[in-house]
Design a protein around this motif. Structure first.
Motif, PDB file in Angstrom:
ATOM      1  N   PHE A  57      -5.757  -0.935  -3.364  1.00 22.07           N
ATOM      2  CA  PHE A  57      -5.862   0.356  -2.681  1.00 22.07           C
ATOM      3  C   PHE A  57      -6.440   1.422  -3.616  1.00 22.07           C
ATOM      4  O   PHE A  57      -7.204   2.297  -3.165  1.00 22.07           O
ATOM      5  N   GLN A  60     -10.185   0.811  -3.720  1.00 22.88           N
ATOM      6  CA  GLN A  60     -10.818   1.147  -2.442  1.00 22.88           C
ATOM      7  C   GLN A  60     -10.849   2.656  -2.214  1.00 22.88           C
ATOM      8  O   GLN A  60     -11.838   3.198  -1.694  1.00 22.88           O
ATOM      9  N   SER A  61      -9.769   3.340  -2.607  1.00 27.60           N
ATOM     10  CA  SER A  61      -9.733   4.793  -2.450  1.00 27.60           C
ATOM     11  C   SER A  61     -10.784   5.455  -3.327  1.00 27.60           C
ATOM     12  O   SER A  61     -11.493   6.382  -2.893  1.00 27.60           O
ATOM     13  N   LYS A 100     -11.502   7.443   4.957  1.00 32.60           N
ATOM     14  CA  LYS A 100     -11.091   6.148   4.403  1.00 32.60           C
ATOM     15  C   LYS A 100     -10.388   6.331   3.063  1.00 32.60           C
ATOM     16  O   LYS A 100      -9.388   5.672   2.769  1.00 32.60           O
ATOM     17  N   SER A 101     -10.891   7.229   2.253  1.00 28.15           N
ATOM     18  CA  SER A 101     -10.267   7.484   0.947  1.00 28.15           C
ATOM     19  C   SER A 101      -8.842   7.992   1.118  1.00 28.15           C
ATOM     20  O   SER A 101      -7.922   7.581   0.395  1.00 28.15           O
ATOM     21  N   GLU A 103      -6.888   7.408   3.730  1.00 28.11           N
ATOM     22  CA  GLU A 103      -6.084   6.291   4.240  1.00 28.11           C
ATOM     23  C   GLU A 103      -5.652   5.374   3.097  1.00 28.11           C
ATOM     24  O   GLU A 103      -4.478   5.003   3.002  1.00 28.11           O
ATOM     25  N   TYR A 104      -6.596   5.015   2.246  1.00 28.20           N
ATOM     26  CA  TYR A 104      -6.259   4.143   1.123  1.00 28.20           C
ATOM     27  C   TYR A 104      -5.266   4.810   0.184  1.00 28.20           C
ATOM     28  O   TYR A 104      -4.375   4.149  -0.366  1.00 28.20           O
ATOM     29  N   SER A 105      -5.407   6.123   0.004  1.00 30.35           N
ATOM     30  CA  SER A 105      -4.466   6.856  -0.853  1.00 30.35           C
ATOM     31  C   SER A 105      -3.055   6.833  -0.266  1.00 30.35           C
ATOM     32  O   SER A 105      -2.065   6.686  -0.996  1.00 30.35           O
ATOM     33  N   TRP A 107      -1.828   4.503   1.780  1.00 30.96           N
ATOM     34  CA  TRP A 107      -1.329   3.133   1.611  1.00 30.96           C
ATOM     35  C   TRP A 107      -0.932   2.877   0.157  1.00 30.96           C
ATOM     36  O   TRP A 107       0.039   2.171  -0.110  1.00 30.96           O
ATOM     37  N   LEU A 108      -1.687   3.478  -0.742  1.00 32.21           N
ATOM     38  CA  LEU A 108      -1.371   3.343  -2.169  1.00 32.21           C
ATOM     39  C   LEU A 108       0.002   3.922  -2.480  1.00 32.21           C
ATOM     40  O   LEU A 108       0.817   3.293  -3.164  1.00 32.21           O
TER      41      LEU A 108
END
Length: 233
Positions: A57, A60-61, A100-101, A103-105, A107-108
């Motif tokens: 994550f 990806q972020s 998207k960044s 979202e990944y943050s 989830w992180l």
């Protein structure tokens, strides 16, 4: 047969019925200790999985944020060159990657929280496992000593393994052993008397008689005994 003897026989029957349902406690205690170790291993495997997800994550972020910046620059260049349509497309791409960044943050952060929780649970489980291992050895020794003292075979508890957590199963097993110890001691010296009919430790019966309700029952039984005695000539 006297009331006291009937009570003693009832106690013997209850204890014998309990003993018939008993199985090797060492096997079950070891089972729950192994289950606890299994729970720790499973939690550690999940921890490793979450740690890998955090790394993924994070990458990806960062990559999505880099692409958002890239398309922001492209939009600026397109507008400067007079290509508004291209600028709009670049801005749409920028917004997509910025989302998207985020979202990944999110989830992180969720994975990091999961790691903290798993780490806490593993530490607590390891500490509990250490206590269980020591308690297991203590309980097995106590069962052996009680069996030897009362001249009884080692018991077992063939009521099936607990399918819940290892900790709860171990606690239930400890309670069963405590009950067995109490019943075994009662069988050895029921109601303050041993099986030869000799009084046990001084004060045992008198302490029981000090209870008003028990004293009333004893007086009632004594009166019944007097009525059963042959009349004096």
């Amino acid at each position: 047969m006297g009331v006291l003897n009937r009570l003693i026989d009832m106690t013997k029957a209850a204890v014998n019925e309990l003993m018939d349902k008993l199985e090797d406690p060492a096997m079950m205690l070891n089972h729950y200790v192994r289950n606890m170790q299994g729970e720790i291993d499973a939690a550690q495997a999940e921890l490793h999985k979450q740690e890998a997800m955090v790394r993924g994550f994070q990458q990806q972020s960062e990559e999505a944020a880099r692409l958002a910046d890239l398309y922001d620059a492209k939009a600026l260049e397109a507008m400067a060159a007079g290509y508004e349509a291209s600028a709009r497309e670049a801005l749409a791409a920028k917004l997509h990657y910025a989302e998207k960044s985020r979202e990944y943050s999110a989830w992180l952060e969720s994975a990091k929280s999961r790691i903290a929780e798993l780490t806490r649970r593993i530490e607590e489980a390891k500490a509990e496992l250490s206590v269980m291992q020591k308690k297991r050895d203590e309980l097995i020794t106590r069962v052996q000593q009680t069996a030897a003292k009362t001249h009884q075979a080692m018991p077992s508890f063939s009521c099936g393994f607990d399918e819940g957590s290892a900790s709860r199963g171990f606690q239930r097993m400890e309670e069963k052993i405590l009950q067995w110890e109490a019943h075994a001691e009662l069988r050895r010296t029921p109601y303050g008397y041993n099986y030869a009919g000799a009084p046990a430790a001084a004060g045992t019966v008198s302490e029981q008689a000090a209870d008003p309700s028990k004293e009333a029952l004893i007086n009632e039984q004594l009166e019944q005994l007097r009525k059963r005695m042959p009349a004096a000539e």
